[in-house]
Design an enzyme around this catalytic site. Structure first.
Site, PDB file in Angstrom:
ATOM      1  N   LYS A 262      -1.585  -8.367  -5.436  1.00 38.82           N
ATOM      2  CA  LYS A 262      -0.214  -7.841  -5.366  1.00 38.82           C
ATOM      3  C   LYS A 262       0.763  -9.002  -5.528  1.00 38.82           C
ATOM      4  CE  LYS A 262       3.030  -5.655  -2.060  1.00 38.82           C
ATOM      5  NZ  LYS A 262       3.168  -4.906  -0.787  1.00 38.82           N
ATOM      6  N   ASP A 267      10.232  -7.920  -1.432  1.00 36.20           N
ATOM      7  CA  ASP A 267      10.150  -6.495  -1.107  1.00 36.20           C
ATOM      8  C   ASP A 267      11.295  -6.105  -0.179  1.00 36.20           C
ATOM      9  OD1 ASP A 267       9.426  -3.908  -0.590  1.00 36.20           O
ATOM     10  OD2 ASP A 267       7.592  -4.391   0.539  1.00 36.20           O
ATOM     11  N   LYS A 274      14.223  -1.629   3.914  1.00 43.92           N
ATOM     12  CA  LYS A 274      13.724  -2.194   5.164  1.00 43.92           C
ATOM     13  C   LYS A 274      14.887  -2.669   6.022  1.00 43.92           C
ATOM     14  CE  LYS A 274       9.418  -4.317   3.451  1.00 43.92           C
ATOM     15  NZ  LYS A 274       8.448  -3.521   4.221  1.00 43.92           N
ATOM     16  N   ASP A 285       5.450 -11.452  -0.189  1.00 48.71           N
ATOM     17  CA  ASP A 285       4.756 -10.224  -0.558  1.00 48.71           C
ATOM     18  C   ASP A 285       3.979 -10.374  -1.876  1.00 48.71           C
ATOM     19  OD1 ASP A 285       4.055  -7.733   0.368  1.00 48.71           O
ATOM     20  OD2 ASP A 285       5.724  -6.683  -0.604  1.00 48.71           O
ATOM     21  N   ASP A 344       9.113   1.952  -0.356  1.00 50.01           N
ATOM     22  CA  ASP A 344       8.618   0.747   0.328  1.00 50.01           C
ATOM     23  C   ASP A 344       7.084   0.664   0.251  1.00 50.01           C
ATOM     24  OD1 ASP A 344       8.729  -1.598   1.723  1.00 50.01           O
ATOM     25  OD2 ASP A 344       9.077  -0.668   3.684  1.00 50.01           O
ATOM     26  N   GLU A 346       5.387   0.200  -2.291  1.00 48.20           N
ATOM     27  CA  GLU A 346       5.446  -0.174  -3.709  1.00 48.20           C
ATOM     28  C   GLU A 346       4.223  -0.951  -4.168  1.00 48.20           C
ATOM     29  OE1 GLU A 346       6.566  -1.980  -1.341  1.00 48.20           O
ATOM     30  OE2 GLU A 346       5.826  -3.947  -1.919  1.00 48.20           O
ATOM     31  N   ARG A 348       1.027  -0.543  -3.611  1.00 47.77           N
ATOM     32  CA  ARG A 348      -0.040   0.313  -4.140  1.00 47.77           C
ATOM     33  C   ARG A 348       0.316   0.841  -5.525  1.00 47.77           C
ATOM     34  NH1 ARG A 348       0.407   4.348   0.914  1.00 47.77           N
ATOM     35  NH2 ARG A 348       0.974   2.362   1.883  1.00 47.77           N
TER      36      ARG A 348
HETATM   37  N1  BES Z   1       4.946  -5.471   1.938  1.00 49.34           N
HETATM   38  C1  BES Z   1       4.847  -4.420   2.875  1.00 49.34           C
HETATM   39  C2  BES Z   1       3.734  -4.627   3.908  1.00 49.34           C
HETATM   40  C3  BES Z   1       3.899  -5.805   4.822  1.00 49.34           C
HETATM   41  C4  BES Z   1       4.452  -5.654   6.079  1.00 49.34           C
HETATM   42  C5  BES Z   1       3.441  -7.064   4.446  1.00 49.34           C
HETATM   43  C6  BES Z   1       4.577  -6.745   6.927  1.00 49.34           C
HETATM   44  C7  BES Z   1       3.558  -8.157   5.286  1.00 49.34           C
HETATM   45  C8  BES Z   1       4.129  -7.990   6.519  1.00 49.34           C
HETATM   46  C9  BES Z   1       4.568  -3.102   2.154  1.00 49.34           C
HETATM   47  O1  BES Z   1       5.061  -2.992   0.866  1.00 49.34           O
HETATM   48  C10 BES Z   1       5.192  -2.025   2.983  1.00 49.34           C
HETATM   49  O2  BES Z   1       6.379  -2.020   3.113  1.00 49.34           O
HETATM   50  N2  BES Z   1       4.376  -1.140   3.515  1.00 49.34           N
HETATM   51  C11 BES Z   1       4.834  -0.067   4.316  1.00 49.34           C
HETATM   52  C12 BES Z   1       4.070   1.148   3.896  1.00 49.34           C
HETATM   53  C13 BES Z   1       4.641   2.434   4.406  1.00 49.34           C
HETATM   54  C14 BES Z   1       5.988   2.711   3.772  1.00 49.34           C
HETATM   55  C15 BES Z   1       3.668   3.533   4.066  1.00 49.34           C
HETATM   56  C16 BES Z   1       4.556  -0.395   5.779  1.00 49.34           C
HETATM   57  O3  BES Z   1       3.565  -1.064   6.075  1.00 49.34           O
HETATM   58  O4  BES Z   1       5.372  -0.023   6.620  1.00 49.34           O
HETATM   59 ZN    ZN Z   2       5.325  -4.815  -0.151  1.00 50.11          ZN
HETATM   60 ZN    ZN Z   3       7.081  -2.304   0.787  1.00 56.88          ZN
END
Ligand code: BES
Ligand code: ZN
Ligand code: ZN
Length: 494
Positions: A262, A267, A274, A285, A344, A346, A348
Site C-alpha cells: 500500500k 491519508d 479523519k 500510510d 477512508d 482507501e 483496500r
Molecule cells: N490508513 C488507515 C489505517 C491506519 C490507522 C494505519 C492507524 C495506521 C494507523 C486506513 O486507511 C483506514 O483509515 N482504515 C479505517 C478503515 C475503516 C474506515 C473501515 C480504520 O482503520 O479506521
Molecule cells: Zn490508509
Molecule cells: Zn484510510
C-alpha cells in the site's frame, strides 16, 4: 545517522586502537569473575560488588589508559532473554555513546555455543550484533537545520573466525540497507514524498543495479482501466502512479514472488475525513510500499535466488470537489465493481487493482503489506502485525521468520464466513464491513481480487510500521517493519 560507521571483524589478538571502548558480555557473575581475571582487568571492589547485584545489568569503567572505557553487560540466559537481546542492547548502546568522542568501539562476540538454545543458527546470532549497531545508528534529521556532523566510528567485532563473521556482517549490512531505505521513505513527510516523488526515489535507488523499475503514470493507469487506483487518487494534485520494481537473479531462480504494498502517501480519509489526531501519522500510510522496496533492495544486494516483483500503487487520499465519494461505484481493472461506503477505507481499494495486476504476472506466491486498518492494532497491539491467509505453510514460515528476526507477526482467522459481511446490494463488493472484525474483513476484501490459485498472504502492519516502544531501535522513527522479516523468509525459500 549518528555516526559514520565502519564495521569489521578483528581477531582476539589484535591491538586496541586509541580512543576506544570495549564491550564484554558475561553470562553470569562467575563468567564476570573469569573475564576480569583472564583479561587481567583491575576494577575496584565496590564497582564489582554493585555490578554483581541482580538489579544491575551494565557496568561502565573509565580509565586513563587504553581502552578508555570498558563496558560489561550481563547477557544471562534467563526467562527475559530472547533473540533480540544483542540487537536491542547494541542499538541502545550506539545512541548512548554518541557524545563520548570515541573513535573505536570493540565488541567481544560471545561464543555461539552459549546461546544456541535461543538462536536457531550461527548466522542469525552474529547478524543480530551488526544489525543492532546499524539500526541504532539510524536518525531522520534531514530537516533539522542545526545538526552535528556525524563523527567517524569504527566498530570492531572481536571474533577469531573473522571470515565467518565478515560474511554475517555483509548480510546484515545488505538487509539494514533495505530497512534504512524503507525507513527514509516512510519518515519523509507527505509534502515532499508525493506519489511522483516516491516513484523518483525508487527509480533513483535502483539505478544501475540489478533491479529494473517501471512507473505507470496516470495515462497508463487509464489505459489499463485501473480505476480503483485512479478514484482514490482523484482529488489530489499529486497524480497517482503505479511503481513496479523487478529483481531477476542472475543464476537459477527458485521461485517468483510478487510483493504488493500500500502506497498511500497521505491519508486524510477523503470525504469520510479523519479527525486531526487520526491524521497525524498518515504520512506513513505508504509504509507497506516502502517495505516492499526495502525487501527488494536487500534481496538484490544479497543476490537471493528468488525473482521478485515489487508492485506499489502510490496515491494521495485527498479532498477536493472532484474527490471520490461514499456511494460511488468503481469499476476496477479486473472488471469487478466496488461500492464505496467509506472513503477512508482507501487502502483496500488501491490494492484491488494492484493485486489483480500481481495475479496476472503468474507468480508462485503473492504477499502484500499494508497499513490497512486501525482494527489490527486493536486486536494485536502496536508492535505486532497480523497475517491473513488460507495457506498454512506461508503462515507457518512467516511466524518462524518472525521468531528469529523479532519482527512480530500473528495469524488471525480468515474463514469464508466473513465474506458475507462485505456484500453490496448494488456492486460486487462493499469496501466497508461492520465494526467487529475490521482487520479480517479488510483482508477478505483483498482476497476478492487475488487469483485463488496463487498462494497469497496479507500482512496488516498498521501497528508496527509506526514507532513503538518494543525495542530501542523502533521507538523514535517509523520502523521499516517487515524488511528483516521477509528477508529472512525469502532466504529460507529453497
Ligand atoms: N490508513 C488507515 C489505517 C491506519 C490507522 C494505519 C492507524 C495506521 C494507523 C486506513 O486507511 C483506514 O483509515 N482504515 C479505517 C478503515 C475503516 C474506515 C473501515 C480504520 O482503520 O479506521
Ligand atoms: Zn490508509
Ligand atoms: Zn484510510
Amino acid at each position: 545517522m549518528l555516526f559514520n560507521l565502519k564495521l569489521k571483524a578483528v581477531k582476539t589478538s589484535s591491538k586496541l586502537l586509541s580512543n576506544s571502548c570495549v564491550v564484554y558480555f558475561c553470562k553470569d557473575n562467575t563468567g564476570f569473575d573469569k573475564l576480569i581475571k583472564s583479561k587481567k582487568l583491575e576494577i575496584n571492589k565496590p564497582q564489582v560488588q554493585i555490578f554483581k547485584k541482580e538489579e544491575n545489568a551494565e557496568l561502565r569503567v573509565w580509565s586513563d589508559g587504553n581502552p578508555n572505557l570498558i563496558l560489561f553487560k550481563k547477557a544471562e540466559l534467563n526467562r527475559k532473554f530472547n533473540v533480540d537481546f544483542f540487537r536491542n542492547y547494541l542499538s541502545g548502546l550506539i545512541t548512548s555513546i554518541e557524545k563520548l568522542y570515541l573513535k573505536n568501539l570493540y565488541i567481544e562476540v560471545p561464543a555461539y555455543n552459549n546461546y544456541n538454545e535461543i538462536f536457531s543458527n550461527q548466522m542469525h546470532f552474529y547478524q543480530s550484533f551488526a544489525e543492532g549497531i546499524l539500526l541504532g545508528n539510524y536518525t531522520f534529521d534531514i530537516y533539522k537545520t542545526k545538526k552535528a556532523k556525524p563523527n567517524n566510528l569504527s566498530v570492531n567485532f572481536i571474533f577469531d573466525d573473522t571470515k565467518v563473521f565478515q560474511q554475517s556482517l555483509a548480510k546484515a549490512e545488505a538487509v539494514i540497507n533495505g530497512v534504512t531505505f524503507a525507513r527514509d521513505l516512510t519518515n519523509e513527510p507527505a509534502n515532499t514524498l508525493t506519489p511522483l516523488e516516491f516513484a523518483n526515489r525508487v527509480t533513483k535507488e535502483f539505478k544501475g543495479s540489478n533491479v529494473s523499475v517501471k512507473v505507470f503514470n496516470e495515462k497508463e493507469l487509464q489505459k489499463r482501466k485501473m480505476n480503483a487506483i485512479l478514484s482514490v487518487g482523484r482529488a489530489s494534485k499529486h497524480r497517482p502512479q503505479l511503481l513496479i520494481a523487478h529483481y531477476k537473479p542472475k543464476g537459477k531462480v527458485v521461485k517468483k514472488i510478487a510483493l504488493v504494498g500500500k502506497g498511500v502517501t497521505y491519508d486524510t480519509g477523503g470525504l469520510s475525513i479523519k479527525p486531526t489526531k487520526g491524521m497525524l501519522e498518515m504520512k506513513a500510510d505508504m509504509a507497506g510500499g516502502a517495505t516492499v522496496f526495502g525487501i527488494v533492495r536487500a534481496a538484490s544486494l544479497n543476490k537471493l535466488p528468488v525473482e521478485i516483483m515489487g508492485i506499489v500503487p502510490a496515491v494521495e487520499n485527498a479532498i477536493d470537489g472532484n474527490a471520490y465519494k461514499p456511494g460511488d461505484v468503481i469499476s476496477t481493472a479486473s472488471g469487478k465493481t466496488i461500492e464505496v461506503k467509506d472513503t477512508d477505507a482507501e487502502g483496500r481499494i488501491v490494492l484491488a487493482d494492484a493485486l489483480e495486476f500481481a495475479s496476472k504476472q503468474k507468480p508462485d506466491q503473492i504477499i502484500d503489506f499494508a497499513t490497512l486498518t486501525g482494527a489490527v492494532a486493536v486486536s494485536l497491539g502496536l508492535f505486532t502485525a497480523g497475517v491473513f491467509t488460507k495457506n498454512d505453510q506461508i503462515s507457518y514460515k512467516l511466524i518462524e521468520s518472525s521468531k528469529s528476526t523479532y519482527e512480530h507477526i500473528w495469524r488471525l482467522p480468515f474463514w469464508d464466513e466473513y465474506n458475507s459481511l462485505l456484500e453490496s446490494k448494488i456492486a460486487d463488493i462493499s469496501n466497508l464491513g461492520p465494526r467487529w472484525g475490521g482487520a479480517i474483513t479488510a483482508g477478505k476484501f483483498l482476497e476478492f481480487f487475488v487469483d485463488e490459485n496463487i498462494p497469497w498472504a496479507h500482512i496488516d502492519m498498521a501497528g508496527p510500521a509506526l514507532k513503538h516502544d518494543l525495542t530501542s531501535y523502533t521507538k523514535d522513527y517509523c520502523t521499516g517493519y517487515g524488511v528483516r522479516l521477509i528477508s529472512d523468509y525469502l532466504e529460507q525459500i529453497k
